[in-house]
Write an enzyme that holds these catalytic residues in place. Structure first.
Site, PDB file in Angstrom:
ATOM      1  N   HIS A  97      23.573  47.406  47.765  1.00  0.00           N
ATOM      2  CA  HIS A  97      24.672  48.250  48.243  1.00  0.00           C
ATOM      3  C   HIS A  97      25.941  47.425  48.477  1.00  0.00           C
ATOM      4  O   HIS A  97      26.777  47.806  49.297  1.00  0.00           O
ATOM      5  CB  HIS A  97      24.307  48.957  49.556  1.00  0.00           C
ATOM      6  N   SER A 125      50.582  36.191  35.029  1.00  0.00           N
ATOM      7  CA  SER A 125      51.755  37.003  35.248  1.00  0.00           C
ATOM      8  C   SER A 125      52.900  36.023  35.266  1.00  0.00           C
ATOM      9  O   SER A 125      52.766  34.914  35.775  1.00  0.00           O
ATOM     10  CB  SER A 125      51.631  37.726  36.582  1.00  0.00           C
ATOM     11  N   LYS A 132      47.926  33.976  39.710  1.00  0.00           N
ATOM     12  CA  LYS A 132      47.183  35.164  39.286  1.00  0.00           C
ATOM     13  C   LYS A 132      46.440  34.896  37.988  1.00  0.00           C
ATOM     14  O   LYS A 132      47.018  34.482  36.996  1.00  0.00           O
ATOM     15  CB  LYS A 132      48.160  36.330  39.112  1.00  0.00           C
ATOM     16  N   GLU A 171      37.401  42.960  32.451  1.00  0.00           N
ATOM     17  CA  GLU A 171      37.725  44.380  32.621  1.00  0.00           C
ATOM     18  C   GLU A 171      37.518  45.130  31.308  1.00  0.00           C
ATOM     19  O   GLU A 171      37.001  46.250  31.291  1.00  0.00           O
ATOM     20  CB  GLU A 171      39.173  44.530  33.085  1.00  0.00           C
TER      21      GLU A 171
END
Lengths: 466, 466, 466, 466
Positions: free
Chosen positions: C164, C285, C291, C298
């Site tokens: 969980h 970026s 970053k 993804e």
């Protein structure tokens, strides 16, 4: 399913193949197990049909009154739990008519004048879906109200805004919650539009071709609060668009819920620790009392699968069916009922969780204290104050971030001199934009994350909810 | 895909694993192969943004003019085919900006002030979907026009109305076609509603939090013909509802097309022989010149799979994504572009086939000459004239049908005496309802199949098309 | 798609409806745009067929030799890029035959003896899918090898095991990675089984009924490395199970990849900070150099949507198709090609990411230092040493955890006296099980997380990979 | 769902939102309504676990015997219907343990030593799916047996073989049915492979990390007839591949059923009239006694939607879940149970329909008497006897067909002279190949439609069934 649940798996499966064709046919054909939830809609539709037959003198007032009274009695029996179901009578429509005949005798046989099971079932199912739409609208409204209240309370609470689950720019938690308000607003809009589209009455289309009786379909439509009768009898009995559209709205809405549920799971983890859910929406473990498993959120995330599955299922069923009615269409109901049930559950559970959550402000804000999260503010300052082209401002900012990274500090840990070493025109004024507070406060563009904007959006949202 | 098509399967697959990480990353990350079709929307959006920056004095008029002229040149180059694409520049947005920089120099760097790729791509994609919706509305209108014209011409042509693919009651072919008119009307309504919902402008949401520049989002929205700016910047960059809704509309519409396509395949078979398609929409076989394979209809039937797949795909992609932008969302475009393409193809092909089909009237009507297709009319006569309850009328009719079956004739082949043997009150008048012509003529209820009703519906449809 | 990409959206859509039926038909019907990647399989199949026709004296040796040489030339031309495609010639099969005719003249016409396009396309597509399966097996093997190497290196690295997304019990990172090894092992098993099932040769089924020519289907099957010829000619041309099975394997495997991708996204977040990906598999970026957006992960997570969509799409296409061949089945290829491409990309990207990741051991282990993560070990000690029933041990442990929580320490921060206050029989020995190191070391059951078990599993895995 | 069915729709929906969080949580969280069908598997698994604990001296023989006897009593109570379910106890596992405690007291608390609900539920569910696979294998075997018997009986019955639903070449009905035998053979193969893959025992994985108790997982695996224990404890509790694979097999098999169902619907139409189903598998209409609606076939065709939906649903649920167990996975069961139920129903119904159908031989054969269905035979004759290249033979045949079409006859209605007018070398011998009987008889290639081939295939099939 009901009866099988009482048997062992072996007898379940084995039994199935030991039975004769008649039993198989009954099992695959009967729908009473699931369509009995349509009883109220079925009786409502029959009463409207009956009143119209009376008004048009197609049946006598006397017969009509008997039918109306009898139907009320059937309804009362069902609601009192004194009603016997029997798979031999296939579906709820035959159950109601059969019981009506027992109660009032031959006059019951006049009810089916100028209609058929095809337009009757289409009408019942439309009424059910319309009710479900209305209830989901109320449920979503409750969720929106809860979101907006929580947003108002957290209009000033700052947390990292993420892209790619990487800190990007600071935002306010109120602003974050209002993003979901927008999604659920679109969902409610979709429900409203779909309801308007559904709202044509199929009753009177009869089997498929219309009828030769002098019926008044506008009267029936009006009685059942439909906008008007459907314009083509073949379409009336073969259309299930209203269920498909409801399911597609539910599926899109469920993706919204799944996103919020994913965030709740993330936020509840020890690693994020942005919120805490109480016992109400978590389950514990008998050994680890600190453990609050966000079961409700996980189930909200999962049920999007079920709803997408239902949508997919009905699209497949409808694929390639010739007009008008085919028995395939009996598969419309369980998918819709099950998805509507899941839809209602996740909205209710999500409303409860949003209301229930404790916001760990400190933890949220602490998470913004690294990662050069105000770098964009610095770049924007270079553009605004020094009139740099944005692309060059980016480059300068990048150099400054690298400098801070080397020095082991955040951007506001650099001295003015260090900054001027990179870009001589930078002034002390730059430090005013480097805190997360000033960053969020500055994002005052329409729809931006500034607390004042958020409060204005909250006000607007409170109005839009109605 | 493009480059792979030129290689053998072996080198395709083998090659993939021989390449280094950089190449894999470029392959999975770059979107220019498919998002280049957004160039017109991208440039349109950039020009609107630029005009607003000028109006708000965020950039100078001189820089702004340079940008506007430069963007026009980029567009001209793309349309002239003089534009070089390079996966290194990832996507269409970087291609356009990079080329603009080559043309006008540093001023190009000011265009990106107060926006980010996140709100830019959302805007471009919305503009594309909005265009697609508009074009699909036109395409559906053309299909409706064709259907209505065909319906008008066939308002009197009688064929069996089917349920369960068994003859049920006679209907007119015009009426049958108008059932599809209703479906496509709902599809167009859905498009219109979805367009209204989509029509809020995300530009100005910037990366996710809004901006500190004094932008005027209403001005940009107006310029791009959006109704208003979006109300929440986080939602603006993470919302793909408009694509999901477009895909769900396409999927529902494609089920309609698949049903009509199935009917065309059935009707074209030797066994039905209700219609003939010309060479235009069939393929032949070099040995069997009589063979007209209804390939276009089969492909129309199949492409519902592709569109459902695309809807399903994007729902899965969006499931459980935390806010705001995640790279997963780059998977929105190919699904949408591919489904829109399939959608356009099937509507155009269906329009062509409806227009092209030759109706075999004789064959249709001959198909009604068995199967006691007017049995319902007989039952209705018993109710209407003899005032029988419908359920008893059913029973009497059943007995008469069995009698006719034994005698080897249709219902109107029974003598009056034979009928009276079953039900003494039957009169000669009953024969007036037993022909298929009288049957269809009698179904004058609103939306019924009577030729006069059909003609009235055609009139109404012609108005509703607009 | 190709040509459209060069036009504006307007001309794209508008153009479609301005064109005549012939153009629509060509657009919807031609498959050369996508089936040209089958050229190698098509030529390979034709050569095998030709050799069999020669061996059976159905065509002369001379004609056969000409055909074989001609086909080699066609292949060479295609691979050299000197081949002209034309939608008029519909598909790759006609392209190859047409070019062969140009090269060798009338003898080319003998190649199609005793076969039809139906069995030819089934054979070509099977060969392609079989190749894809083989390549995916290699790709998964590479991924497994990478996982096992990483697992071996991290057999002792401790991190929280989650249920969980809440800390449950400590596990080793090597153990965690090996869970994925198991999943990919099942995927490879599925591929192997499906390959065996696919491996029957449809060539010789002809159009649908077999042929009267004295062909030897076993010879052809052998030549093309099929296990045997298919046993039923109707099934041979109407079966697409092999593509459906490949897609379902890809879909299941893609869920595995999506889970690992989700974990990589989580682990890369600042809040978890368990791993770091290098520039190779992240994008940056231009303003926030810290970053590292995990774009590749993804996209791996997202592409499961695409693959599920493709599976769904082909299942819908096949639904309800009567035998034998229907043109609907032409929709099999793009779904399969696209999914295979996505499948290959995500396996390659995941292999790269696993190899590339830097494991932040300290951060992982630090995450285990709270949450009473060894509470189960305490309960097990009570059962093992004090012979308590497990349910009572749970209860005692719960009380001790509550005590520690109150005291603000972890379990090993309690004194023996404090523990004995709850359960007098507890001895000093209990402290040996309360560290995360002793916890993982104790889980020596088969398949457990103890480092020695993990190393044993690594050894076993290295063998099983082959 | 059960309780809702007893309420009106209004109270259903309204009620849901009136209830407090606790009730919502219970509704979304409890699984006892559906997982109670796992009781037999749960008790079987617990007994095996108990025997192992005894064998390893982890619990005493005395405690063990009490547990074993107590579990038998619980099972007997459930099967006798004397068992009370309560949503407060969440799931079947807690129900069984709670009742066991009531019966035998504290010893019941020792059963859960060295296991957790996570490995317990994985084991139970695997056992259930394995049982379902076994039963589906038997069901498919029965269907195959029926198909083969029908095929044998109809080895000589000729009907048109269709492509694109257009007559292509004559085939035998036995051959047509055997095509489905092949499909179901692949389905059974898939079940067998999946069963082998499923057949590893998760028990002993405990919560996720294994256990420190000296358990013998091989003993438990053996007791439960698993091939071996699973190799990774994290994978053991987070794997649902076995359900996904079962669902994908069911979905592929259901497409086969849907194709046969579509054919039964077509064949039963008045227009085809190839078969008749008896009352057993049709429903009538109270007015049209000739009407035999093929409801069972339509429902078989439709249920593929439900099964695809279930597969889709579980794929979505599993997408992107981090390890190990997440509550999302509770959504695995209803999808699987429902799909298994639908799967069993359609196989049983299809078996009944195949057995039940009356074959209208005359009608089938009459359908071959037009459409130049032996044109391919003519072309093949030209190749075989006159040694024409196939492509030229096609051309000659086309000319002859056109000639026959003009003359209004079939190919064998042309005179030899007329044929020789097109191709002088044609001889009288050509007429031997122009009848449908000679056509099918000639298709003797392996897997071809010739009656002798069909009979040989029947023989082979009878062996392969076992």
């Amino acid at each position: 399913m009901a009866s099988e649940e009482k048997t062992t798996a072996n007898s379940l499966w084995g039994g199935r193949f030991a039975v004769g064709p008649a039993e198989i046919m009954e099992k695959i054909n009967a729908s009473i197990d699931f369509d009995k939830i349509l009883y109220a809609q079925d009786i409502r539709g029959s009463k409207a049909h009956c009143r119209m037959l009376m008004a048009q003198n197609i049946i006598s007032a006397k017969d009509g009154e008997q039918i109306l009274t009898g139907l009320d009695q059937v309804k009362a029996e069902i609601e009192a739990g004194n009603f016997t179901y029997d798979a031999k009578l296939e579906d709820i429509h035959m159950h109601v008519e059969s019981r009506l005949t027992e109660i009032i005798g031959e006059a019951a046989g006049r009810l089916h004048t100028a209609r058929s099971r095809n337009d009757q079932v289409a009408t019942d199912f439309k009424l059910w879906v319309r009710d479900a739409m209305d209830q989901m609208d109320l449920a979503l409204k409750a969720l929106q109200t809860t979101l907006v209240a929580k947003a108002e309370k957290n209009a000033d609470v700052i947390l990292p805004g993420f892209t790619h689950l990487q800190s990007a720019q600071p935002v306010t938690f109120g602003h974050h919650l209002l993003a979901y308000f927008e999604m659920f607003t679109r969902d409610r809009d979709r429900l409203r539009d779909a309801r308007g589209r559904l709202n044509e009455c199929p009753l009177g289309a009869a089997a498929l071709a219309g009828t030769s009786f002098p019926i008044d379909r506008f009267l029936v439509a009006d009685d059942l609060k439909f906008r008007k009768p459907t314009a083509n009898s073949l379409d009336s009995v073969s259309d299930r668009d209203f269920a498909l559209e409801f399911l597609s709205i539910a599926a899109i809405c469920a993706t919204h819920v799944s996103r919020l549920a994913e965030e709740i799971v993330l936020w509840s983890s020890a690693q994020f620790n942005f919120i805490a859910l109480s016992d109400k929406f978590t389950t514990g473990s008998s050994i680890m009392p600190q453990k609050r498993n966000p079961d409700a959120a996980e189930l909200c995330r999962a049920k999007v699968g079920r709803i997408i599955g239902a949508l997919n299922s009905l699209l497949v069923v409808m694929k390639g069916l010739p007009l008008a009615y085919s028995k395939d269409m009996q598969e419309d109901k369980e998918a819709t009922f099950d998805a509507a049930n899941a839809f209602a559950l996740i909205i209710a559970a999500m409303t409860g969780m949003i209301d229930d959550m404790t916001v760990n402000e400190d933890s949220m804000t602490a998470s913004t204290q690294n990662g050069f999260i105000t770098a964009t503010d610095l770049a924007d300052w270079l553009v605004r104050v020094l009139n740099m082209p944005f692309r060059r401002a980016h480059h300068v900012t990048g150099t400054l971030v690298a400098l801070a990274e080397d020095k082991g500090c955040d951007l506001d840990g650099l001295t003015l001199a260090e900054m001027q070493g990179v870009e001589p025109e930078i002034t002390q004024d730059v430090f005013t934009v480097l805190t997360v507070e000033s960053s969020v406060a500055s994002r005052t563009s329409f729809g931006g994350t500034a607390p004042d904007q958020v409060r204005a959006q909250v006000k607007a949202a409170q109005k839009r909810i109605e």
